[in-house]
Design a protein around this motif. Structure first.
Motif, PDB file in Angstrom:
ATOM      1  N   TYR A   8       0.842  -1.198   0.000  1.00  0.00           N
ATOM      2  CA  TYR A   8       0.000   0.000   0.000  1.00  0.00           C
ATOM      3  C   TYR A   8       0.875   1.246   0.000  1.00  0.00           C
ATOM      4  CZ  TYR A   8      -3.843  -3.112   0.979  1.00  0.00           C
ATOM      5  OH  TYR A   8      -4.761  -4.122   0.888  1.00  0.00           O
TER       6      TYR A   8
ATOM      7  N   VAL B 149      -4.794 -17.349   9.795  1.00  0.00           N
ATOM      8  CA  VAL B 149      -4.670 -16.519  10.987  1.00  0.00           C
ATOM      9  C   VAL B 149      -3.403 -15.679  10.856  1.00  0.00           C
ATOM     10  CG1 VAL B 149      -5.935 -18.171  12.410  1.00  0.00           C
ATOM     11  CG2 VAL B 149      -3.441 -18.281  12.277  1.00  0.00           C
ATOM     12  N   GLY B 150      -3.295 -14.671  11.708  1.00  0.00           N
ATOM     13  CA  GLY B 150      -2.093 -13.840  11.674  1.00  0.00           C
ATOM     14  C   GLY B 150      -2.322 -12.579  12.477  1.00  0.00           C
ATOM     15  N   PRO B 151      -1.262 -11.861  12.809  1.00  0.00           N
ATOM     16  CA  PRO B 151      -1.416 -10.646  13.599  1.00  0.00           C
ATOM     17  C   PRO B 151      -2.115  -9.542  12.795  1.00  0.00           C
ATOM     18  CG  PRO B 151       0.876 -10.908  12.914  1.00  0.00           C
ATOM     19  CD  PRO B 151       0.153 -12.143  12.496  1.00  0.00           C
ATOM     20  N   SER B 152      -2.529  -8.571  13.537  1.00  0.00           N
ATOM     21  CA  SER B 152      -3.196  -7.433  12.893  1.00  0.00           C
ATOM     22  C   SER B 152      -2.232  -6.739  11.949  1.00  0.00           C
ATOM     23  CB  SER B 152      -3.669  -6.455  13.971  1.00  0.00           C
ATOM     24  OG  SER B 152      -4.152  -5.296  13.384  1.00  0.00           O
ATOM     25  N   GLY B 153      -2.706  -6.470  10.750  1.00  0.00           N
ATOM     26  CA  GLY B 153      -1.873  -5.801   9.756  1.00  0.00           C
ATOM     27  C   GLY B 153      -0.987  -6.742   8.979  1.00  0.00           C
TER      28      GLY B 153
ATOM     29  N   THR C 228      -6.719  -9.874   5.282  1.00  0.00           N
ATOM     30  CA  THR C 228      -7.822  -9.356   4.469  1.00  0.00           C
ATOM     31  C   THR C 228      -7.338  -9.041   3.056  1.00  0.00           C
ATOM     32  OG1 THR C 228      -8.897  -8.416   6.427  1.00  0.00           O
ATOM     33  CG2 THR C 228      -9.528  -7.495   4.296  1.00  0.00           C
TER      34      THR C 228
ATOM     35  N   ASN D 166      -8.890 -10.510  -0.270  1.00  0.00           N
ATOM     36  CA  ASN D 166      -9.367  -9.621  -1.345  1.00  0.00           C
ATOM     37  C   ASN D 166      -8.773 -10.012  -2.684  1.00  0.00           C
ATOM     38  OD1 ASN D 166     -10.943  -8.124   0.377  1.00  0.00           O
ATOM     39  ND2 ASN D 166      -9.422  -6.501   0.672  1.00  0.00           N
TER      40      ASN D 166
ATOM     41  N   PHE E  33     -18.425 -11.431   4.971  1.00  0.00           N
ATOM     42  CA  PHE E  33     -17.549 -10.487   5.674  1.00  0.00           C
ATOM     43  C   PHE E  33     -17.918 -10.423   7.151  1.00  0.00           C
ATOM     44  CE2 PHE E  33     -15.479  -8.846   1.992  1.00  0.00           C
ATOM     45  CZ  PHE E  33     -16.408  -8.950   0.975  1.00  0.00           C
TER      46      PHE E  33
ATOM     47  N   ASP F 163     -14.308 -13.564   5.685  1.00  0.00           N
ATOM     48  CA  ASP F 163     -13.364 -12.659   6.357  1.00  0.00           C
ATOM     49  C   ASP F 163     -13.926 -12.273   7.703  1.00  0.00           C
ATOM     50  OD1 ASP F 163     -11.696  -9.523   5.380  1.00  0.00           O
ATOM     51  OD2 ASP F 163     -11.449 -10.861   7.096  1.00  0.00           O
TER      52      ASP F 163
ATOM     53  N   THR G  70      -9.730 -15.590  10.364  1.00  0.00           N
ATOM     54  CA  THR G  70     -10.355 -15.497  11.661  1.00  0.00           C
ATOM     55  C   THR G  70      -9.350 -15.175  12.750  1.00  0.00           C
ATOM     56  OG1 THR G  70     -11.760 -16.644  13.272  1.00  0.00           O
ATOM     57  CG2 THR G  70     -10.138 -17.988  12.076  1.00  0.00           C
ATOM     58  N   HIS G  71      -9.833 -14.490  13.803  1.00  0.00           N
ATOM     59  CA  HIS G  71      -9.058 -14.282  15.022  1.00  0.00           C
ATOM     60  C   HIS G  71      -9.504 -15.272  16.091  1.00  0.00           C
ATOM     61  CE1 HIS G  71      -7.969 -10.022  13.716  1.00  0.00           C
ATOM     62  NE2 HIS G  71      -6.843 -10.650  13.917  1.00  0.00           N
TER      63      HIS G  71
ATOM     64  N   PRO H  21      -9.825 -18.512  17.923  1.00  0.00           N
ATOM     65  CA  PRO H  21      -9.142 -19.818  18.014  1.00  0.00           C
ATOM     66  C   PRO H  21     -10.134 -20.970  17.841  1.00  0.00           C
ATOM     67  CG  PRO H  21      -8.522 -18.375  19.839  1.00  0.00           C
ATOM     68  CD  PRO H  21      -9.669 -17.716  19.140  1.00  0.00           C
TER      69      PRO H  21
ATOM     70  N   ARG I 150       2.488 -14.422   8.000  1.00  0.00           N
ATOM     71  CA  ARG I 150       3.493 -13.661   8.737  1.00  0.00           C
ATOM     72  C   ARG I 150       4.549 -13.195   7.766  1.00  0.00           C
ATOM     73  NH1 ARG I 150       4.300 -14.328  14.304  1.00  0.00           N
ATOM     74  NH2 ARG I 150       3.372 -16.406  14.184  1.00  0.00           N
TER      75      ARG I 150
END
Lengths: 238, 1130
Positions: free
Chosen positions: A25, A53-57, A61, A65, A105, A183, A216-217, A219, A232
Motif C-alpha cells: 500500500y 490466521v495472523g497478527p493485525s496488519g 484481508t 481480497n 464479511f 473474512d 479469523t481471530h 481460536p 506472517r
C-alpha cells in the motif's frame, strides 16, 4: 505471457494457486510504501476447509481480497481452476465473483432497503433481470436450512446480528459457488451466534463439497477447520 | 425480485436524503428554466406590445415633412379589400392646471372614423374634444371632461426653413376638453416606432386638426389593414410592392404639393409647388419635356448702381435666352428708378440662408444688358412664388419674409409697384447664374412653364406618374407589423441575459446538488462495494444508481418547473419595481412555451444527472476492496508533473497580460483585463487544489512495538480499524508526539485538514472564490459619473444640459443679435443638432433597432469632448470629430455612436454600415467610424450636419441642444432657456442626470447580477454549513476523543472553526485578488470610477455571513451530549 501462464494453470490440479504474489500500500518507492504480501506462494485443494490466521496488519484481508478478485496484486499470478484471473478485465472479474465465489464479511453488508429474501436473491440480478423459479426454490431451501424462512419478508434493521450474518451466508451461496471466502465472519457476533455460524459454514461446506477459506481471530473457529495457515511477514506458513 | 423493484426500494428507503437532492435539482431547474421562461415572456410581452401599439395595422405609408390628400387613402381602398386609414401625426405638448402640469412630447393624432378599423371601439373625438392616453392624463392631472391647452407643431405645406418663409406661428393652440381617457392597452399604446415604452398619445378629429393647421383634408400617414381577417393573421398576401403599385396608381401631383394653372397671357402652363421650390426630381422630370422653361425666382435685398438703389425686389431667371452670366435685364421701372441705361454696372445683394437661418448677405455686379417694358411677358406677376407672409400681403410693410426687412427703405414708389404689379420680377438673369447663386437645398426651381399647345393637365398627371417615384418624394412604405414583430423578437434576449446573470446562482445550486448527492453516495459506498463484490459490473452498478438518481432528478425537475413559475413572478415583480429601468414598461406577460418547458426540463434533467454522474463515476474508479471497506483513497491528482504546472500556466499569462496592457505595449481592453482576472482565479483554484494534493508524512503516528507479544495476544489486542489522524491534537497539545514530523505549522495543519476531503474543500473554496470574484467585479463596475460630470472627456462632454424640443428651433441660439432680441442676459453656448427621427437605439429600448435616430451637428463644436473607445483606422485620433466632414469611398458618410449602442443596440461593430432612405429616395450609407464611451448621445448616431442636409435637404431647425453654461449661472441660464423655448415643448435635463439614466440600465443589470450572485453565495454558505455538519458527523469519534481527554468545548469549537474559516477566507481572498485584476480599468479609468466603498462592504458581508454560519453550527454541533456517545461506537 498470459497464454503461457494459462497453460501452466491448466496443468495444475489445484483449485487455487498463488505464485509470487506481491501486494503493498502507498506509492512504491516512497517513504509511505508498506509491503503486505511479499512473494506469497500458495496452493489450495478443492473441497478443503482452511483457516488463515495472523497478527493485525499481516495482510489477511488483503490476501482474501486478492483471492476474491476484489483487488489486484502488484506482481504475481493467481490461478483458479486452471484459469489465470490476474489478467481478467473488470467485467470478467465481476462474472467470476458472481458465479464462482461466495463471500462473507465480518459486517453482513446486507442492503438495508431490501428484505431478507431480496438480499438473498440480489446476486442473481448481476447477470439477469429477475430470479427464475428454480433459483427461488433454491433460495427457499437455503433459508429453510438456515432457519430464516419465517423472517424472509423482514428487513435487516428488523433482524438480529446473527440472523443478518446467516442471511449473508445464504446470499453467498445463492449462485452455488465453488469457493466460499469468509473474512472474520464471526467477528461481530457473540459467542453463541459465532459458534452457530461456524457450524453453519462447516456443514454447508461438507454437504455441498464447497471449498471454504476463512480468515479469523477466533481460536475456536480456526481449530474447527481442516488446516490452518499463519500469515506472517507476507508469507503463508502452515 | 427484479432490478426495478430494487431501484424503487432504494428510492423509498433513502427518500429523506433523496428529497434534499431533489430540492437541489428543483433549485437549479427553477433557475435555468426560469431564465428561459423570462426570455419567452419578455419576447411575448414585446410582441404583444407591438400588436397593441399597431392595432390591426399591417403596413404603413409615411412621408417626411409633407402632407398628402387624406382621400388618397379612400382611393387606395377602392375595391382592393385593403383598408387604408389616413392619419395626421404631429408633435405637440399639453398643459393643464394653469400651466402647472405639462406634457412636452405628445403625439397628436388626427383621426376619423376609419381609425376604428385599427382599433375597434376607440372613442372618436369631435370638434375640440380630445382623447388622451392614461399616462398623459396622469401627468396632467386631468379627468374626463377637464379642459387642457394643447399646443401643436404647425403643419406647413413648405419646409419650415424654406428661404423667405417666416418662422412665426410655429405652433397652433387648441383649448380642448378631455372626452375620454384610454387605458394602457390598445389605442392607449398606439405608436408607430419600435419601442416598449408607453407613448403619450392625444387623439382629435382629423377634420379639426386640418382646420387648425389651415389645411384641407390632409394627412401624413396611411395605416393599412385588411378587411379579410385571414390575410391579417397570416401576414397576408399584401406586400409592400403591391402597395407601391397601388400608390403609384393613385398618387397625384396634388399629393406632392404640385399644382398646374394656365397662364393665358403667356400661353403657358405653369407648374409650381406648395413647397415654394420644386424638388430636383420633379424639376428634372418636367424640365426634360419639350418646350419647358424652368424658372428660379428669388427675393433680393437691393438692386443698386453707384448712385441709386432699389430695395426688396424679386429677380427671376430667364430660360431660353442667350443672356450672359454677367449680364442682367431690368424692366423699365427699375431703369427709371436707377436712372440707368444699358451698359451700366448694377450690383445685386441678397441673403444666402443657412440651415439655422444664418443670414449671409451676398452681392454680385452685373452689366445692364437690356431694359424691357413692364408689359406682356415681362410683367408676369405669376412668376413670384406663393410665399406665405408675402403673397397675400396688402403692403410691403406687411411682408413677413423670414429675413430682416428694413422698413425705412421701403418707399411709396415701392408700395405703388407692389400694389400694381405685386411680385413681378424687376430683373432677369441667366438661368445658369440663377442656379449658381440662388439654388439651395430645397431646390433650384420655383416654377416650370410649358407651352399650352404642347402640354395639358392630362400630360401633367401622366408625366408625374411615369417619371416621378413616390420614394423620390419621401413616401415610404413599410411592413410595419412584420418589422415590428421582428424587432421585438430580435431585441434583448432576456432568456440569455438572465441565464448569464444567474449563472453563478445556477452553479451554486448545481454544486449544492452534487454535494448532497455525494453525501448520499458516501453513505452507500459499502453498498456499491457489496454490489461489485457480488459480481455486478461497474456499468450495471452505474445503471442501477443512475436510474434511482434519475427518478430523483425527475421529481426535482418537476418541482423545479413549478418553482420556476414562482421565480419568474418574483423577477417580474422586481422588474416592475426595483429593476424598472431595464424594461420601462408595465406590460409584462407570463408566457410559457411548451418547447421551452420541454427544453428547460430536458436540459435541467441532463445537467442534474451529470452533476451526480460525475461523483458516481469517480467513486466507481476505486477498487472494490476500498469501496467495500469504505476507504477513500485520495486521487493522484496534482501529483502528476504536468498537472503541477497548471497553476503557473494559468496565473503567469494572466499577470503578463495585465502587465502588457498597463505598460501600454498592447492596447488596454476591459475584456482582456476581465479574462486575465478569470485566468488568475482559475490559477488560484488550481494552486489550492495542488496544495491539498501534497501527501501527508507517514511518521506522525507512532507504531506499537508488538515483537515481544505472542500472536494470539497480538490478534486479540489489536483492532483492524481505520487509522485516525489527530492533527488537531498536535496543535492543541502545543507539542508534537514523539517521533512526529518536525515543522508542523498552523497553515500546514489547516491544509492537511482540508486535504482530508479534497473534493469538499475545493467545492467550498471554489464557491466562495467564484462568488466573491463575481460580486466584486460587478460591484466595481457600477457607474457613478456625477463626480466627473464636468470633464470634457466624460460622457457629458463637459456640457451642462441636454435639451429636447417638440417644436424645432429654427434659428441659431448662439447668434448674439438674436439673443439680444430675445432678451437673454446669461452667457451660455449652445450646440444645436438637427435630428432625423428613428428608433431609439439606447439601452432604454429593448427592441432590435436597424435605423436609429440621426443627429446632424457641426463637428467642430464637439472637438476635444467625449472619449472614444474604438475607431476605424481612418479616424484621426487627434481630431476625431473632424473626420465626420469626410465623404468615404462609395459615397459613404462617416458616423459616430456610443460603443454600447453599436455593439448591443444595433448588434454591429466598428466599420459596419447603416442604411437609410433619404428624403428623395436616395440611400444614405453611414459607416460607423468611431465608438464613444457611454455618452449623452446614446440612442442616436452622429453625422456632420452637411451630410444630413444632403440627404434630408428640407429638414429644418434643431430638435436637440447641448448647452454649456458659465459656472454659477447654470440655474439662471436654464430658466432663461426654458422661458424662451416654453412653446417649443422644451424638456431640459442636466447632462449628468441624462447619463445617469442610461447608466441606470447598466447599473440595474449589474444590480441583478449582484443580487443573484449574492443569492448564489447564500447557497454556497448553505453548502458550507452542510459540509461542516457532515464533517462533524464523520469525525464524531475524533472530536469526542478530544473532549474525553479533557479539551474544553470552546477549544474544540475554535479548532473546527479554524478549519472552515480557512476555506472561507482563502476562497474569498482569492476571488477578491482575481477580481481586482479584472477591474483595473475601473480603478484607473477616468470615465468609470469604481465604488471602493461598495466593494469593501461586499467582502465584509461575505466574510461575516460565512463566519456567522460557521460559528453557529460549530457551537450547535460540538457539544458533549452529541459527541460523547460516539465513543461507544469505537
Amino acid at each position: 505471457m498470459r497464454s503461457g501462464w494459462d497453460e501452466r494453470c491448466s496443468a495444475m490440479e489445484k483449485l487455487l494457486v498463488l505464485k509470487e504474489v506481491f501486494k503493498g500500500y502507498g506509492r512504491p518507492g516512497s517513504h509511505s510504501f508498506r509491503p503486505v504480501l511479499a512473494g506469497l506462494n500458495w496452493e489450495l485443494e478443492a473441497g478443503t476447509r482452511t483457516a488463515i490466521v495472523g497478527p493485525s496488519g499481516s495482510g489477511k484481508t488483503t490476501l482474501l481480497n486478492l483471492i476474491g478478485a476484489l483487488d489486484r496484486p502488484d506482481r504475481g499470478e493467481i490461478c483458479f481452476n486452471g484459469r489465470d484471473i490476474s489478467g481478467y478485465s473488470e467485467p470478467e472479474l465481476a462474472l467470476f465473483r458472481n458465479s464462482v465465489l461466495g463471500f462473507v464479511f465480518q459486517q453482513h453488508h446486507l442492503l438495508p432497503q431490501l428484505t431478507l429474501l431480496e438480499n438473498v436473491l440480489l446476486p442473481l440480478l448481476a447477470t439477469k433481470k429477475a430470479a427464475s423459479a428454480v433459483e427461488r426454490q433454491w433460495a427457499e431451501s437455503l433459508l429453510h436450512q438456515t432457519g430464516l424462512w419465517e423472517q424472509r419478508h423482514q428487513k435487516p434493521g428488523e433482524l438480529s446480528g446473527g440472523e443478518c450474518q446467516r442471511t449473508a451466508v445464504v446470499r453467498a451461496l445463492i449462485n452455488k459457488p465453488q469457493l466460499l471466502l469468509a473474512d472474520e465472519p464471526t467477528g461481530a457476533l457473540d459467542e453463541k451466534n459465532a459458534s452457530l455460524l461456524a457450524d453453519l459454514l462447516l456443514s454447508i461446506s461438507r454437504e455441498q463439497g464447497l471449498t471454504l477459506v476463512t480468515v479469523t481471530h477466533s481460536p475456536d473457529v480456526a481449530s474447527r477447520m481442516d488446516q490452518r495457515f499463519h500469515l506472517r511477514d507476507g508469507q503463508l506458513l502452515l | 425480485m427484479n432490478r426495478t423493484r430494487m431501484i424503487l426500494r432504494s428510492l423509498i428507503h433513502y427518500l429523506p436524503r433523496h428529497l434534499l437532492v431533489a430540492l437541489g435539482v428543483a433549485l437549479s431547474t427553477a433557475i435555468l428554466t426560469g431564465a428561459l421562461f423570462i426570455g419567452d415572456s419578455m419576447r411575448y410581452s414585446l410582441e404583444q406590445i407591438t400588436l397593441s401599439r399597431l392595432g390591426n395595422t399591417t403596413h404603413l405609408l409615411s412621408v417626411t415633412d409633407r402632407y398628402f390628400r387624406a382621400d388618397l387613402a379612400t382611393e387606395m381602398n377602392r375595391g382592393t379589400g385593403i383598408t387604408a386609414v389616413p392619419l395626421l401625426l404631429l408633435d405637440g405638448m399639453a398643459v393643464a392646471d394653469g400651466g402647472e402640469n405639462r406634457v412636452n412630447h405628445l403625439m397628436v393624432n388626427g383621426i376619423d372614423d376609419r381609425f376604428r378599423e385599427i382599433y375597434p371601439g376607440i372613442p372618436l373625438p369631435e370638434g375640440d374634444q380630445v382623447v388622451i392616453s392614461a399616462n398623459v392624463a396622469l401627468q396632467l392631472g386631468v379627468s374626463t371632461g377637464d379642459p387642457l391647452l394643447v399646443r401643436i407643431t404647425k403643419a406647413t405645406l413648405m419646409p419650415r426653413n424654406t428661404p423667405f418663409v417666416s418662422e412665426n406661428d410655429q405652433t397652433v393652440t387648441l383649448r380642448a376638453t378631455v372626452a375620454a381617457i384610454l387605458p394602457p392597452e390598445g389605442a392607449g399604446l398606439f405608436n408607430l416606432r419600435n419601442a416598449q415604452t408607453t407613448p403619450r398619445n392625444l387623439f382629435l378629429s382629423l377634420h379639426r386638426l386640418n382646420t387648425l393647421m389651415d389645411l384641407n383634408g390632409r394627412a401624413n400617414r396611411i395605416l393599412f389593414t385588411s378587411q379579410n381577417s385571414s390575410l391579417l393573421s397570416s401576414g397576408g398576401s399584401m406586400t409592400t410592392s403591391q402597395l407601391d403599385s397601388l400608390l403609384r396608381l393613385y398618387l397625384t401631383p396634388a399629393d406632392a404639393g404640385l399644382q398646374i394653372r394656365e397662364i393665358a397671357a403667356a400661353g403657358e402652363w405653369d407648374i409650381t409647388s406648395e413647397r415654394i421650390f420644386l424638388e430636383p426630381e420633379i424639376s428634372t422630370a418636367f424640365s426634360a419635356l419639350p418646350g419647358s422653361r424652368p424658372i428660379l425666382t428669388y427675393f433680393v435685398n437691393t438692386i443698386a448702381t453707384t448712385r441709386k438703389e432699389v430695395p426688396y425686389s424679386f429677380a427671376a431667371s430667364l430660360p431660353g435666352t442667350q443672356l450672359a452670366k454677367g449680364d442682367l435685364i431690368v424692366n423699365e421701372w427699375v431703369a427709371a428708378d436707377l436712372e440707368g441705361a444699358v451698359g451700366d454696372s448694377v450690383t445685386l445683394t441678397w441673403f444666402e440662408i443657412g440651415p439655422l437661418r444664418q443670414l449671409e448677405e451676398k452681392s454680385r455686379r452685373f452689366r445692364m444688358a437690356a431694359v424691357v417694358p413692364l408689359s406682356g411677358s415681362w410683367a408676369d406677376s405669376t412668376l413670384m412664388p406663393a410665399i406665405p407672409g408675402m403673397a397675400n400681403a396688402g403692403h410691403c410693410r406687411e411682408w413677413e419674409a423670414g429675413v430682416p426687412i428694413d422698413l425705412d427703405k421701403i418707399r411709396p414708389r415701392d408700395e405703388a409697384y407692389w400694389n400694381r404689379y405685386r411680385g413681378t420680377p424687376k430683373i432677369f438673369v441667366a438661368p445658369e447664374l440663377a442656379h449658381e447663386i440662388w439654388a439651395n437645398r430645397f431646390g433650384s426651381t420655383t416654377a416650370i412653364r410649358l407651352p399650352r399647345d404642347r402640354f395639358s393637365p392630362t400630360a401633367f398627371m401622366t408625366t408625374f406618374r411615369e417619371k416621378i417615384s413616390p420614394a423620390a418624394l419621401g413616401f415610404s412604405l413599410s411592413e410595419v407589423r412584420a418589422s415590428g414583430l421582428a424587432s421585438a423578437r430580435g431585441g434583448v434576449d432576456f432568456g440569455q441575459l438572465f441565464l448569464g446573470l444567474s449563472f453563478f446562482l445556477l452553479l451554486a445550486a448545481l454544486l449544492l446538488t452534487a454535494l448532497l448527492f455525494r453525501f448520499n453516495l458516501e453513505n452507500r459506498t459499502s453498498q456499491v462495494g457489496t454490489l461489485l463484490q457480488l459480481g455486478f459490473t461497474p456499468r450495471r452498478v452505474t445503471s442501477l444508481l443512475l436510474s434511482e438518481t434519475a427518478l430523483v432528478a425527475l421529481a426535482g425537475v418537476a418541482a423545479g418547473l413549478l418553482l420556476a413559475v414562482g421565480y419568474v413572478q418574483i423577477i417580474f415583480s422586481f422588474l416592475n419595481t426595483l429593476w424598472w429601468d431595464i424594461v420601462r414598461t408595465p406590460v409584462i406577460f407570463l408566457n410559457i412555451k411548451s418547447t421551452t418547458l420541454i427544453t428547460g426540463a430536458l436540459v435541467s434533467f441532463a445537467v442534474a444527472l451529470l452533476s451526480m454522474a460525475i461523483p458516481l463515476r469517480k467513486t466507481l474508479r476505486q477498487s472494490v476492496a476500498d469501496l467495500h471497506h469504505q476507504r477513500e483513497i485520495s486521487s493522484a491528482f496534482g501529483r502528476s508533473p504536468l498537472k503541477r504546472w497548471i497553476p503557473w500556466l494559468l496565473s503567469l499569462p494572466a499577470l503578463g497580460l495585465v502587465a502588457l496592457q498597463l505598460s501600454g505595449l498592447i492596447p488596454a481592453d476591459p475584456l482582456l483585463f476581465f479574462l486575465a482576472g478569470g485566468a488568475l482565479l482559475a490559477g488560484l483554484v488550481a494552486t489550492f487544489s495542488q496544495l491539498l494534493a501534497i501527501p501527508a508524512p507517514e511518521e506522525t503516528i507512532p507504531q506499537r512495538d508488538t515483537s515481544q507479544m505472542n500472536p494470539l495476544q497480538v490478534e486479540s489486542q489489536q483492532m483492524e480499524s481505520p487509522r485516525m489522524e489527530f492533527p488537531q491534537m498536535e496543535s492543541a497539545l502545543g507539542e508534537l508526539p514523539q517521533g512526529a514530523s518536525p515543522g508542523m505549522t498552523l497553515p500546514k495543519m489547516l491544509l492537511r485538514q482540508a486535504a482530508r476531503n479534497r473534493r469538499r474543500s475545493i467545492s467550498v473554496f471554489l464557491l466562495f472564490a467564484l462568488g466573491t470574484f463575481i460580486v466584486v467585479a460587478t460591484g466595481a463596475n457600477r457607474r457613478n459619473l456625477y463626480s466627473r460630470a464636468a470633464d470634457l472627456s466624460s460622457g457629458t462632454g463637459g456640457f451642462t444640459a441636454w435639451t429636447e424640443l417638440a417644436v424645432p428651433l429654427l434659428y441659431d441660439l448662439n447668434d448674439s443679435a438674436r439673443r439680444a432680441k430675445e432678451g437673454i442676459t446669461t452667457s451660455f453656448r449652445v450646440v444645436p443638432f438637427a435630428r432625423v427621427e428613428g428608433d431609439d437605439a439606447s439601452c432604454l429600448n429593448l427592441h432590435k433597432v436597424e435605423n436609429p435616430s440621426i443627429l446632424g451637428v457641426d463637428p467642430s463644436l464637439l472637438e476635444g469632448r467625449f472619449s472614444f473607445v474604438s475607431h476605424t483606422d481612418g479616424l484621426d485620433p487627434r481630431n476625431p470629430w473632424s473626420s465626420l466632414r469626410d465623404t468615404l469611398p462609395g459615397d459613404v458618410v462617416p458616423g459616430i455612436a456610443d460603443q454600447t449602442v453599436i455593439q448591443w443596440g444595433l448588434m454591429m461593430k466598428i466599420g459596419d454600415t447603416l442604411f437609410y432612405q433619404g428624403e428623395r429616395g436616395d440611400t444614405l450609407r453611414i459607416k460607423l467610424v468611431g465608438g464613444l464611451a457611454p455618452s449623452l448621445f446614446q440612442g442616436s448616431v452622429l453625422i456632420a450636419d452637411t451630410h444630413l442636409y444632403r440627404y434630408f435637404p428640407t429638414h429644418s431647425g434643431s430638435h436637440v441642444l447641448l448647452t454649456q453654461c458659465t459656472p454659477g449661472e447654470e440655474e439662471t441660464a436654464g430658466d432663461e432657456i426654458r422661458d424662451l423655448l416654453r412653446d417649443h415643448g422644451i424638456e431640459m435635463t442636466p447632462a449628468a442626470r441624462r447619463l445617469a439614466e442610461f447608466n441606470s440600465v447598466t447599473n440595474t443589470y449589474l444590480a441583478i447580477f449582484l443580487a443573484l450572485g449574492l443569492l448564489g453565495l447564500l447557497l454556497g454558505t448553505l453548502g458550507l454549513a452542510l459540509v461542516l455538519a457532515r464533517s462533524v458527523l464523520e469525525r464524531r469519534s475524533e472530536l469526542a476523543t478530544l473532549l474525553a481527554l479533557g479539551f474544553r468545548r470552546n477549544r474544540v469549537v475554535a479548532l473546527l472553526m479554524g478549519e472552515y474559516l480557512f476555506l472561507l477566507t482563502t476562497g474569498t481572498l482569492s476571488g477578491f485578488l482575481a477580481a481586482t485584476l479584472a477591474v483595473i480599468p475601473s480603478l484607473t479609468g477616468s470615465h468609470n470610477p469604481v465604488s471602493a466603498g461598495n466593494v469593501a462592504l461586499l467582502i465584509l458581508l461575505i466574510l461575516v455571513n460565512g463566519a456567522a454560519w460557521i460559528f453557529l453550527l460549530a457551537r450547535l454541533l460540538v457539544t458533549p451530549s452529541r459527541l460523547l456517545p460516539a465513543l461507544r461506537d469505537l
